[in-house]
Design a protein around this motif. Sequence first.
Motif, PDB file in Angstrom:
ATOM      1  N   ILE A 275       0.836  -1.199   0.000  1.00 45.00           N
ATOM      2  CA  ILE A 275       0.000   0.000   0.000  1.00 45.00           C
ATOM      3  C   ILE A 275       0.868   1.244   0.000  1.00 45.00           C
ATOM      4  O   ILE A 275       1.745   1.391   0.838  1.00 45.00           O
ATOM      5  CB  ILE A 275      -0.914   0.019   1.232  1.00 45.00           C
ATOM      6  CG1 ILE A 275      -1.845  -1.196   1.240  1.00 45.00           C
ATOM      7  CG2 ILE A 275      -1.735   1.316   1.264  1.00 45.00           C
ATOM      8  CD1 ILE A 275      -2.594  -1.375   2.547  1.00 45.00           C
ATOM      9  N   PHE A 276       0.587   2.146  -0.929  1.00 45.69           N
ATOM     10  CA  PHE A 276       1.215   3.466  -0.893  1.00 45.69           C
ATOM     11  C   PHE A 276       0.264   4.469  -0.235  1.00 45.69           C
ATOM     12  O   PHE A 276       0.642   5.196   0.678  1.00 45.69           O
ATOM     13  CB  PHE A 276       1.597   3.931  -2.298  1.00 45.69           C
ATOM     14  CG  PHE A 276       2.148   5.334  -2.339  1.00 45.69           C
ATOM     15  CD1 PHE A 276       1.396   6.384  -2.856  1.00 45.69           C
ATOM     16  CD2 PHE A 276       3.402   5.605  -1.829  1.00 45.69           C
ATOM     17  CE1 PHE A 276       1.897   7.676  -2.875  1.00 45.69           C
ATOM     18  CE2 PHE A 276       3.923   6.901  -1.841  1.00 45.69           C
ATOM     19  CZ  PHE A 276       3.161   7.934  -2.359  1.00 45.69           C
ATOM     20  N   ARG A 277      -0.959   4.504  -0.734  1.00 46.57           N
ATOM     21  CA  ARG A 277      -1.964   5.383  -0.159  1.00 46.57           C
ATOM     22  C   ARG A 277      -3.353   4.867  -0.496  1.00 46.57           C
ATOM     23  O   ARG A 277      -3.598   4.412  -1.607  1.00 46.57           O
ATOM     24  CB  ARG A 277      -1.820   6.813  -0.692  1.00 46.57           C
ATOM     25  CG  ARG A 277      -2.690   7.838   0.014  1.00 46.57           C
ATOM     26  CD  ARG A 277      -2.517   9.212  -0.590  1.00 46.57           C
ATOM     27  NE  ARG A 277      -3.330   9.390  -1.787  1.00 46.57           N
ATOM     28  CZ  ARG A 277      -2.979  10.193  -2.792  1.00 46.57           C
ATOM     29  NH1 ARG A 277      -1.841  10.836  -2.771  1.00 46.57           N
ATOM     30  NH2 ARG A 277      -3.786  10.334  -3.831  1.00 46.57           N
TER      31      ARG A 277
ATOM     32  N   ASP B  16      -7.206   6.118  -0.781  1.00 45.83           N
ATOM     33  CA  ASP B  16      -8.106   7.265  -0.827  1.00 45.83           C
ATOM     34  C   ASP B  16      -9.459   6.822  -0.267  1.00 45.83           C
ATOM     35  O   ASP B  16      -9.577   6.539   0.894  1.00 45.83           O
ATOM     36  CB  ASP B  16      -8.182   7.826  -2.237  1.00 45.83           C
ATOM     37  CG  ASP B  16      -6.887   8.515  -2.646  1.00 45.83           C
ATOM     38  OD1 ASP B  16      -6.666   8.737  -3.846  1.00 45.83           O
ATOM     39  OD2 ASP B  16      -6.086   8.830  -1.746  1.00 45.83           O
TER      40      ASP B  16
ATOM     41  N   SER C 233     -10.616   9.576   2.793  1.00 47.24           N
ATOM     42  CA  SER C 233      -9.536   9.556   3.780  1.00 47.24           C
ATOM     43  C   SER C 233      -9.714  10.669   4.807  1.00 47.24           C
ATOM     44  O   SER C 233      -9.219  10.563   5.934  1.00 47.24           O
ATOM     45  CB  SER C 233      -8.185   9.691   3.091  1.00 47.24           C
ATOM     46  OG  SER C 233      -8.134  10.872   2.311  1.00 47.24           O
TER      47      SER C 233
ATOM     48  N   ASN D  39      -7.448   5.096   9.635  1.00 50.61           N
ATOM     49  CA  ASN D  39      -6.413   5.242   8.610  1.00 50.61           C
ATOM     50  C   ASN D  39      -5.088   4.617   9.038  1.00 50.61           C
ATOM     51  O   ASN D  39      -4.350   4.081   8.205  1.00 50.61           O
ATOM     52  CB  ASN D  39      -6.207   6.714   8.266  1.00 50.61           C
ATOM     53  CG  ASN D  39      -7.392   7.305   7.532  1.00 50.61           C
ATOM     54  OD1 ASN D  39      -8.106   6.603   6.807  1.00 50.61           O
ATOM     55  ND2 ASN D  39      -7.633   8.594   7.718  1.00 50.61           N
TER      56      ASN D  39
ATOM     57  N   ASN E   4      -5.478   1.058   8.237  1.00 46.14           N
ATOM     58  CA  ASN E   4      -5.981   0.757   6.883  1.00 46.14           C
ATOM     59  C   ASN E   4      -7.226  -0.131   6.950  1.00 46.14           C
ATOM     60  O   ASN E   4      -7.366  -1.100   6.185  1.00 46.14           O
ATOM     61  CB  ASN E   4      -4.898   0.075   6.044  1.00 46.14           C
ATOM     62  CG  ASN E   4      -3.758   1.007   5.688  1.00 46.14           C
ATOM     63  OD1 ASN E   4      -3.973   2.192   5.448  1.00 46.14           O
ATOM     64  ND2 ASN E   4      -2.547   0.482   5.673  1.00 46.14           N
TER      65      ASN E   4
ATOM     66  N   ALA F 177      -7.094   2.906  -4.263  1.00 48.13           N
ATOM     67  CA  ALA F 177      -5.780   3.006  -3.638  1.00 48.13           C
ATOM     68  C   ALA F 177      -4.648   3.010  -4.649  1.00 48.13           C
ATOM     69  O   ALA F 177      -4.796   2.555  -5.791  1.00 48.13           O
ATOM     70  CB  ALA F 177      -5.591   1.828  -2.671  1.00 48.13           C
ATOM     71  N   TYR F 178      -3.506   3.529  -4.175  1.00 49.87           N
ATOM     72  CA  TYR F 178      -2.249   3.452  -4.906  1.00 49.87           C
ATOM     73  C   TYR F 178      -1.403   2.364  -4.262  1.00 49.87           C
ATOM     74  O   TYR F 178      -1.261   2.327  -3.034  1.00 49.87           O
ATOM     75  CB  TYR F 178      -1.489   4.777  -4.839  1.00 49.87           C
ATOM     76  CG  TYR F 178      -2.139   5.927  -5.573  1.00 49.87           C
ATOM     77  CD1 TYR F 178      -3.042   6.766  -4.923  1.00 49.87           C
ATOM     78  CD2 TYR F 178      -1.831   6.188  -6.902  1.00 49.87           C
ATOM     79  CE1 TYR F 178      -3.627   7.831  -5.580  1.00 49.87           C
ATOM     80  CE2 TYR F 178      -2.414   7.259  -7.576  1.00 49.87           C
ATOM     81  CZ  TYR F 178      -3.305   8.070  -6.912  1.00 49.87           C
ATOM     82  OH  TYR F 178      -3.886   9.121  -7.574  1.00 49.87           O
TER      83      TYR F 178
ATOM     84  N   THR G 274       2.449   0.400  -4.145  1.00 46.50           N
ATOM     85  CA  THR G 274       3.862   0.661  -4.424  1.00 46.50           C
ATOM     86  C   THR G 274       4.381  -0.212  -5.564  1.00 46.50           C
ATOM     87  O   THR G 274       5.469   0.034  -6.075  1.00 46.50           O
ATOM     88  CB  THR G 274       4.710   0.411  -3.172  1.00 46.50           C
ATOM     89  OG1 THR G 274       4.511  -0.941  -2.750  1.00 46.50           O
ATOM     90  CG2 THR G 274       4.324   1.362  -2.048  1.00 46.50           C
TER      91      THR G 274
ATOM     92  N   ARG H 149      -3.812   4.734  -9.657  1.00 45.54           N
ATOM     93  CA  ARG H 149      -4.800   4.425  -8.639  1.00 45.54           C
ATOM     94  C   ARG H 149      -5.763   3.393  -9.199  1.00 45.54           C
ATOM     95  O   ARG H 149      -6.235   3.520 -10.326  1.00 45.54           O
ATOM     96  CB  ARG H 149      -5.549   5.700  -8.238  1.00 45.54           C
ATOM     97  CG  ARG H 149      -6.424   5.525  -7.012  1.00 45.54           C
ATOM     98  CD  ARG H 149      -6.995   6.858  -6.540  1.00 45.54           C
ATOM     99  NE  ARG H 149      -7.962   7.407  -7.463  1.00 45.54           N
ATOM    100  CZ  ARG H 149      -8.702   8.502  -7.191  1.00 45.54           C
ATOM    101  NH1 ARG H 149      -8.525   9.127  -6.044  1.00 45.54           N
ATOM    102  NH2 ARG H 149      -9.550   8.940  -8.081  1.00 45.54           N
TER     103      ARG H 149
END
Length: 121
Positions: free
Chosen positions: A28-30, A32, A53, A73, A76, A99-100, A102, A107
Amino acid sequence: QVQLVESGGGLVQAGGSLRLSCAASGSIFRIDAMGWYRRAPGKQRELVATITSGGITNYADSVKGRFTISRDNAKNTVYLQTNSLKPEDTAIYYCNALAYSTSIPGRRDYWGQGTQVTVSS
């Protein structure tokens, strides 16, 4: 990749409650938005609730006032508190994350395997 694992489904009588959880893991990078969708027998998948988020929520009219979506958050994880359940809430509930990763550019939508919620009358 991002993996989503739901838990908390089950069989409950009408008027009862269940708390669904969905934990995201992997590269996981980010994350949303996260959300819950459901598919009842013989019907198309429909939105139940989403949360950004920043904590902005959106609900289907059919669950407003009865369901509450929240997220942690740091973990996750997204939750769905379902109260005053009705037989028409019976469905497979799916967790979704926008999500983004790695490991993959861009996305993407990620989905869990689903958890069954059955409400008896």
